[in-house]
Design an enzyme around this catalytic site. Structure first.
Site, PDB file in Angstrom:
ATOM      1  N   HIS A  16       0.827  -1.217   0.000  1.00  0.00           N
ATOM      2  CA  HIS A  16       0.000   0.000   0.000  1.00  0.00           C
ATOM      3  C   HIS A  16       0.855   1.258   0.000  1.00  0.00           C
ATOM      4  O   HIS A  16       2.068   1.232   0.189  1.00  0.00           O
ATOM      5  CB  HIS A  16      -0.940  -0.005   1.207  1.00  0.00           C
ATOM      6  CG  HIS A  16      -0.247   0.045   2.537  1.00  0.00           C
ATOM      7  ND1 HIS A  16       0.218   1.217   3.103  1.00  0.00           N
ATOM      8  CD2 HIS A  16       0.066  -0.924   3.426  1.00  0.00           C
ATOM      9  CE1 HIS A  16       0.776   0.960   4.269  1.00  0.00           C
ATOM     10  NE2 HIS A  16       0.706  -0.349   4.489  1.00  0.00           N
ATOM     11  N   CYS A  66       3.129  -4.741   6.813  1.00  0.00           N
ATOM     12  CA  CYS A  66       2.806  -4.526   5.412  1.00  0.00           C
ATOM     13  C   CYS A  66       3.993  -3.948   4.656  1.00  0.00           C
ATOM     14  O   CYS A  66       4.971  -3.496   5.231  1.00  0.00           O
ATOM     15  CB  CYS A  66       1.616  -3.581   5.286  1.00  0.00           C
ATOM     16  SG  CYS A  66       0.047  -4.300   5.800  1.00  0.00           S
TER      17      CYS A  66
END
Length: 216
Positions: A169, A185
């Site tokens: 992301h 992440c």
């Protein structure tokens, strides 16, 4: 206008753990009076323009570039090398588009083989129950925007048809690219995740490796 929004986004630095976090991250913070200096304008996008980073402030190694690639993965695959802090989008003819990334801090980096189960444009974000238990003042939900930890785009990693809760992301902390500070992440500059998002379809294979291996 963009500077005011960016300065406002700095207030959300403590939220910049991705949705997979087991605990909140400890971001490398930029002083408030320098935050806007990281940006040199914006790229048109909907529903928000994407802030463009002044790459002179970053290590040139982490700039998007086409490089030689001799791995066994097929063209169209994504390969994340946690140790290098690099993401490769494999191309034909033994080449790859390489992007610098930020990765999970020690003990929180996931590795394995997954696929892109879905894609999100300016996605919303919600902390996990574990995150809320560690930091109760986190909001229950954040709508899309410049202060959202998932940034302009998100690629959701799935295994066996199930969401792993790990994402590739965007980030509103460009100084964290090349660092090992997230809660698991893979984070990219917003302009880079927009570029990657347009190049990969749902179903693309993602290999996340550490110490040269992606097999758990």
């Amino acid at each position: 206008m963009i500077r005011r929004l960016l300065l406002g986004a700095l207030l959300s630095a403590s939220l910049s753990a991705c949705q997979t976090a087991q605990q909140t991250s400890a971001p490398i913070e930029a002083p408030a009076n320098e935050y806007a200096a990281w940006y040199i304008g914006s790229m048109p996008d909907k529903p928000f323009d994407v802030p463009l980073v002044d790459r002179r402030r970053m290590d040139a190694r982490y700039a998007k570039q086409t490089v030689a690639y001799h791995g066994p993965e097929k063209p169209g695959s994504i390969v994340v090398d946690i140790d290098e802090r690099m993401l490769y989008l494999v191309q034909p003819d033994k080449k790859a588009i390489r992007y610098g990334v930020g990765v999970g801090k020690q003990g929180f980096s996931w590795k394995g083989v997954a696929s892109i189960g879905r894609k999100g444009v300016w996605p919303a974000w919600s902390p996990t129950k574990t995150m809320k238990s560690i930091k109760p003042d986190l909001p229950d939900h954040l709508q899309a925007g410049l202060d959202n930890p998932l940034g302009a785009r998100a690629l959701y990693l799935y295994q066996g048809g199930r969401d792993t809760l790990f994402r590739i992301h965007g980030t509103n902390e460009p100084w964290s690219i090349g660092e090992q500070v997230s809660s698991g992440c893979v984070r990219m500059l917003n302009e880079d995740i927009v570029d990657l998002y347009e190049r990969v379809p749902v179903g693309a294979t993602v290999y996340v490796k550490r110490n040269g291996r992606y097999r758990v």
